[in-house]
Structures are given as C-alpha cells and as structure tokens.
Design a protein around this motif. Structure first.
Motif, mmCIF file in Angstrom:
data_model
loop_
_atom_site.group_PDB
_atom_site.id
_atom_site.type_symbol
_atom_site.label_atom_id
_atom_site.label_comp_id
_atom_site.label_asym_id
_atom_site.label_seq_id
_atom_site.Cartn_x
_atom_site.Cartn_y
_atom_site.Cartn_z
ATOM 1 N N ARG A 37 0.829 -1.212 0.000
ATOM 2 C CA ARG A 37 0.000 0.000 0.000
ATOM 3 C C ARG A 37 0.860 1.257 0.000
ATOM 4 N NH1 ARG A 37 -1.500 1.983 4.763
ATOM 5 N NH2 ARG A 37 -1.502 -0.117 5.679
ATOM 6 N N TYR A 43 -2.767 -8.760 -2.582
ATOM 7 C CA TYR A 43 -2.980 -7.452 -1.955
ATOM 8 C C TYR A 43 -4.461 -7.090 -1.912
ATOM 9 C CZ TYR A 43 -3.229 -2.476 -1.214
ATOM 10 O OH TYR A 43 -3.576 -1.243 -0.723
ATOM 11 N N ALA A 63 -6.139 -6.442 1.636
ATOM 12 C CA ALA A 63 -6.668 -5.118 1.949
ATOM 13 C C ALA A 63 -8.152 -5.185 2.274
ATOM 14 C CB ALA A 63 -6.415 -4.167 0.783
#
Length: 296
Positions: A20, A71, A75
C-alpha cells in the motif's frame, strides 16, 4: 485441522502495508518495526506461497501480478476486520444495514430518493455498496441486496419489486416522433450485457418494432448504462435503456421515450438472508422499496 490455510497474520500485515505504501521504510514506521523486519516477513511470505509478490528497487517496491491478487484480498480482509472492531468498540443505538446494488441502480434510482427514505426511516443508517457482482449476503457483512434477474436467488429471501422494461430514450431536443426519424439520429449502444439475456439491443428492438433498413452498427458505444443515459441526456443520440434507471430523467423532461415499442428486462428483487428477513428495520426497508418502485 485449521479452518483456513492462511499465512501468518504478521506476514500478511507487513506485505499489505509495504504494498500500500510502496516502501518497506514507510511500512515499518506504520507498524512500529524495522524495515529489515518488514523485508524478512515479506520474503517468508513469498517463500511460503512460492511466488514473488513485490519487485524491489532502491527507491520503492511495486506489486507483481501475483502480488496484486493477494494485496486486493488482504486489503479487503483487513478493512472488514477494522469495520467489525469499530462496531464492537463503538456500538450504535440505531440499526446499521449495508445494501449492495448495481452502480446504475444506486446512482440513477436510489440516491435521488435517499431524502425520502431517510424521512420515512430516520432511525436507519444505510450503507451502500455499488457492485455489478453478486455479493454474498450475511449479517455483519453485506446485509441486503437489490438483485436483478429471473430468480430464484439461492440462499436468500427475495421479494420481487418490479419487472424491468427497456425502450429507446433521447433528449426532447432531438425532436424524434416517428420511427423514421431514427435514420437521422445517432444510435447509442451498450456493449457487454450480462443481464438481461438476450440483450436489449438495437437489433432486437428493430425486429420487435418491425423496423428495417436502419444502420444499427454505427454510433456511440459504452460498456456502462449510466454513461449511455448521460450521453442521451446530453443530446448525443438515442439509447435503449432501462425505464427504471431512466425514470427520473424521463419524469423531469430531460429524456423522452418517443416510441411505444419496448423490450422486456428482468425483475428487481429485494434480497436478504433468512436470518434477517423478519427483523423490523429490514421489513420496513423492504416495504419502502416495494412502494417506491411501484410508484414509477
């Protein structure tokens, strides 16, 4: 045996932060560890999965294709946990419901009616999720959905709300009154229909209306019905769209439906898990949708 075959949570947190923030250093500052610890955790994660997740350079790190897949899942998972923790720490007196619907239905139909909904159900806090995908419904996650299709919808209680209808619409400024007028108008197409099937396109409409000789290949093309509606409002052509989605633009005079011939769509339905179906605030919201869509 464990219910889930997941990597260590610490490694996932380190990877998510590094991806991120595009930096081991910034991820380390956020998680209060050293950059070396972040790098070590990510390398352990890559070794466990057998794929490279991040490409490293002296200035930044970047996701690989495999890393992007992990990811997005990480997330989303951490965000869901964060929302659950916030609910536990700060319980609300008023009911909170998350409702999923297509972006077109939310933006074109529901959002303009939110003031009426809030006036009718002031105690309800409604969170809206826009998605063209069928989202799993479960208490504490996405609670409710406006589903669109033939039904039945597996695993949920579904209340039919309204049968959809498609028709050509355009700006009144184009002054189309007869089918023959379409020859001087630009046609607007929506490609990639998933639902309904068969697609409500110009070929089907011309066959049903008995129109021949019209060039149905040229014109503007969109992959999203919202953009097609906006183009029609702007006077850029004639689009075949849902009369539910275009209801407000038609009622306000921004759009006109100059021809009587229509194509059938699918059914809008209010869907919820059986465990929520009888709860008073869910029943009240369902009743509001039934009345609001019946009023079109």
């Amino acid at each position: 045996m464990p219910a889930f075959d997941l990597p260590p949570l610490g490694a996932l947190r380190a990877f998510e932060a590094a991806a991120r923030l595009a930096s081991f250093k910034r991820a380390a500052a956020e998680l209060l560890v050293t950059p070396t610890a972040i790098s070590h955790q990510v390398r352990q994660l890559e070794a466990r999965l057998g794929v490279r997740l991040l490409d490293r350079s002296p200035r930044r790190v970047a996701l690989t294709a495999e890393g992007q897949i992990l990811y997005e899942a990480a997330a989303s998972g951490f965000a869901e946990i964060d929302r659950a923790v916030a609910r536990l720490r700060h319980p609300r007196a008023n009911p909170v419901l998350t409702l999923s619907a297509t972006p077109a239905f939310l933006s074109q139909w529901l959002v303009p009616r939110l003031p009426d909904l809030q006036a009718r159900l002031p105690e309800l806090e409604l969170r809206l999720q826009a998605s063209n995908q069928i989202v799993e419904l479960r208490p504490g996650g996405v609670d409710l959905a406006i589903r669109y299709g033939k039904g039945p919808f597996a695993g949920v209680d579904a209340t039919p709300l309204r049968q959809d209808v498609f028709a050509p619409v355009c700006s009144p400024n184009l002054k189309l009154t007869r089918v023959e007028d379409l020859e001087r108008a630009r046609l607007i197409h929506i490609d990639g229909w998933v639902t309904p099937r068969p697609a409500p396109d110009w070929r089907r409409w011309c066959e049903q209306a008995g129109v021949t000789g019209l060039d149905i290949e040229g014109g503007l093309r969109f992959t999203d019905s919202q953009h097609a509606v906006q183009a029609a409002v702007a006077g850029q052509g004639v689009a075949i769209v849902s009369l539910v989605i275009a209801a407000d633009a038609l009622a306000s005079g921004l759009l006109a439906a100059p021809f009587a011939e229509t194509l059938p769509g699918e059914t809008y339905a209010f869907a919820c898990p059986p465990a929520l179906s009888d709860r008073p605030h869910v029943a009240a919201l369902r009743d509001w949708f039934v009345q609001a869509l019946a009023a079109l």
